[in-house]
Scaffold this motif. Structure first.
Motif, PDB file in Angstrom:
ATOM      1  N   THR A 194       0.834  -1.204   0.000  1.00 39.28           N
ATOM      2  CA  THR A 194       0.000   0.000   0.000  1.00 39.28           C
ATOM      3  C   THR A 194       0.868   1.253   0.000  1.00 39.28           C
ATOM      4  N   LEU A 195       1.932   1.228   0.788  1.00 36.77           N
ATOM      5  CA  LEU A 195       2.849   2.368   0.841  1.00 36.77           C
ATOM      6  C   LEU A 195       3.554   2.577  -0.494  1.00 36.77           C
ATOM      7  N   GLN A 196       3.883   1.478  -1.161  1.00 35.14           N
ATOM      8  CA  GLN A 196       4.515   1.594  -2.480  1.00 35.14           C
ATOM      9  C   GLN A 196       3.573   2.244  -3.481  1.00 35.14           C
ATOM     10  N   ILE A 197       2.302   1.860  -3.438  1.00 29.89           N
ATOM     11  CA  ILE A 197       1.318   2.463  -4.340  1.00 29.89           C
ATOM     12  C   ILE A 197       1.178   3.954  -4.043  1.00 29.89           C
ATOM     13  N   ALA A 198       1.133   4.294  -2.735  1.00 25.09           N
ATOM     14  CA  ALA A 198       1.030   5.697  -2.343  1.00 25.09           C
ATOM     15  C   ALA A 198       2.250   6.483  -2.817  1.00 25.09           C
ATOM     16  N   SER A 199       3.429   5.859  -2.723  1.00 27.39           N
ATOM     17  CA  SER A 199       4.663   6.513  -3.178  1.00 27.39           C
ATOM     18  C   SER A 199       4.620   6.758  -4.679  1.00 27.39           C
ATOM     19  N   ALA A 200       4.122   5.771  -5.418  1.00 25.02           N
ATOM     20  CA  ALA A 200       4.011   5.914  -6.871  1.00 25.02           C
ATOM     21  C   ALA A 200       3.068   7.066  -7.234  1.00 25.02           C
ATOM     22  N   ILE A 201       1.985   7.211  -6.466  1.00 29.99           N
ATOM     23  CA  ILE A 201       1.037   8.305  -6.712  1.00 29.99           C
ATOM     24  C   ILE A 201       1.696   9.656  -6.447  1.00 29.99           C
ATOM     25  N   VAL A 202       2.474   9.734  -5.351  1.00 30.89           N
ATOM     26  CA  VAL A 202       3.182  10.977  -5.013  1.00 30.89           C
ATOM     27  C   VAL A 202       4.169  11.343  -6.118  1.00 30.89           C
ATOM     28  N   VAL A 203       4.904  10.354  -6.604  1.00 28.11           N
ATOM     29  CA  VAL A 203       5.860  10.587  -7.693  1.00 28.11           C
ATOM     30  C   VAL A 203       5.139  11.112  -8.928  1.00 28.11           C
ATOM     31  N   GLY A 204       3.993  10.501  -9.230  1.00 29.01           N
ATOM     32  CA  GLY A 204       3.218  10.948 -10.384  1.00 29.01           C
ATOM     33  C   GLY A 204       2.755  12.388 -10.250  1.00 29.01           C
ATOM     34  N   ILE A 205       2.289  12.734  -9.050  1.00 28.23           N
ATOM     35  CA  ILE A 205       1.834  14.110  -8.800  1.00 28.23           C
ATOM     36  C   ILE A 205       2.982  15.099  -8.946  1.00 28.23           C
ATOM     37  N   LEU A 206       4.167  14.724  -8.410  1.00 27.74           N
ATOM     38  CA  LEU A 206       5.336  15.598  -8.514  1.00 27.74           C
ATOM     39  C   LEU A 206       5.747  15.812  -9.967  1.00 27.74           C
ATOM     40  N   ILE A 207       5.706  14.749 -10.742  1.00 30.64           N
ATOM     41  CA  ILE A 207       6.068  14.850 -12.163  1.00 30.64           C
ATOM     42  C   ILE A 207       5.092  15.765 -12.895  1.00 30.64           C
ATOM     43  N   LEU A 208       3.791  15.598 -12.607  1.00 27.04           N
ATOM     44  CA  LEU A 208       2.786  16.457 -13.229  1.00 27.04           C
ATOM     45  C   LEU A 208       2.993  17.914 -12.825  1.00 27.04           C
ATOM     46  N   GLY A 209       3.384  18.111 -11.548  1.00 28.36           N
ATOM     47  CA  GLY A 209       3.647  19.463 -11.063  1.00 28.36           C
ATOM     48  C   GLY A 209       4.817  20.098 -11.787  1.00 28.36           C
TER      49      GLY A 209
END
Length: 228
Positions: A194-209
């Motif tokens: 679950t933490l890995q999935i959350a980390s992947a989402i954070v990375v995606g948001i940062l990239i979009l930012g």
């Protein structure tokens, strides 16, 4: 100023991304370790608990078979049958020895080592007693052989069965502990996933930012300057 601000934001994002990457790598390593532990637990349940539990059943069967063979021979008072019975008893004893040897090669807790060792000595004493009973019967000492069979023989037999029961209880307790450990490892594995999935989402948001920030800078850089 805008460029300075963007560079600062990119540096922060880079550090954050690096931290998340390190976290994901550690997470993957821990997850793999958890999976290995779960695999070992289930292998142990099968190889060190289920198989020995089946062997205990076979040991009980051999003990009862030996008991019934000798009891039948003594009841019939047929001394000519006793040498043949001795061969059958010896065959059962060899099979029991093989089962015990296989049992000893599994992963044993301290209580199992003690209980199995005591059982091993007990059945050896019982096998020696059977030979004595048969010898007495062959020498026409029917009363003495039956007396030994129903007194000392009964005590050793009952003790052996009780020891097998103790081994079965130990198998059950240790098996439950292994299952408990497996459930715990599975819980942590799911948590890490679950933490890995959350980390992947954070990375995606940062990239979009970052992409969005880059578009704004590009747009601003194309705005014409007007001189007064």
């Amino acid at each position: 100023m805008k460029w300075s601000f963007v560079i600062q934001q990119k540096l922060k994002a880079a550090f954050l991304l690096s931290g998340i990457m390190v976290f994901i790598m550690l997470n993957s390593f821990i997850s793999q370790s958890s999976m290995d532990s779960i695999d070992q637990s289930f292998s142990s349940i099968y190889e060190d608990r289920l198989i020995p539990a089946i062997d205990i059943v076979y040991l009980s069967e051999h003990l009862y078979s030996k008991r019934l063979l000798l009891e039948k021979a003594l009841s019939n008072k047929n001394t000519e049958e006793l040498p043949h019975i001795a061969i059958q008893l010896n065959a059962h004893s060899k099979k029991m020895d093989s089962l015990i040897t296989a049992f000893e090669q599994t992963s044993l807790v301290e209580e199992e080592v003690k209980s199995l060792g005591a059982f091993k000595k007990n059945i050896q004493a019982y096998a020696a007693l059977e030979k004595t009973i048969i010898q007495l019967g062959v020498n026409s000492s029917d009363e003495a052989s039956r007396d030994l069979f129903y007194t000392q023989g009964s005590l050793i037999f009952e003790k052996s069965i009780k020891q097998l029961g103790e081994l079965t209880k130990i198998q059950s307790v240790v098996g439950k502990e292994l299952m408990k450990n497996s459930h715990t490892e599975a819980y942590y594995f799911n948590l890490l996933s679950t933490l890995q999935i959350a980390s992947a989402i954070v990375v995606g948001i940062l990239i979009l930012g970052l992409i969005y920030s880059s578009k704004i800078i590009n747009k601003d850089s194309k705005t014409p300057f007007h001189l007064n």
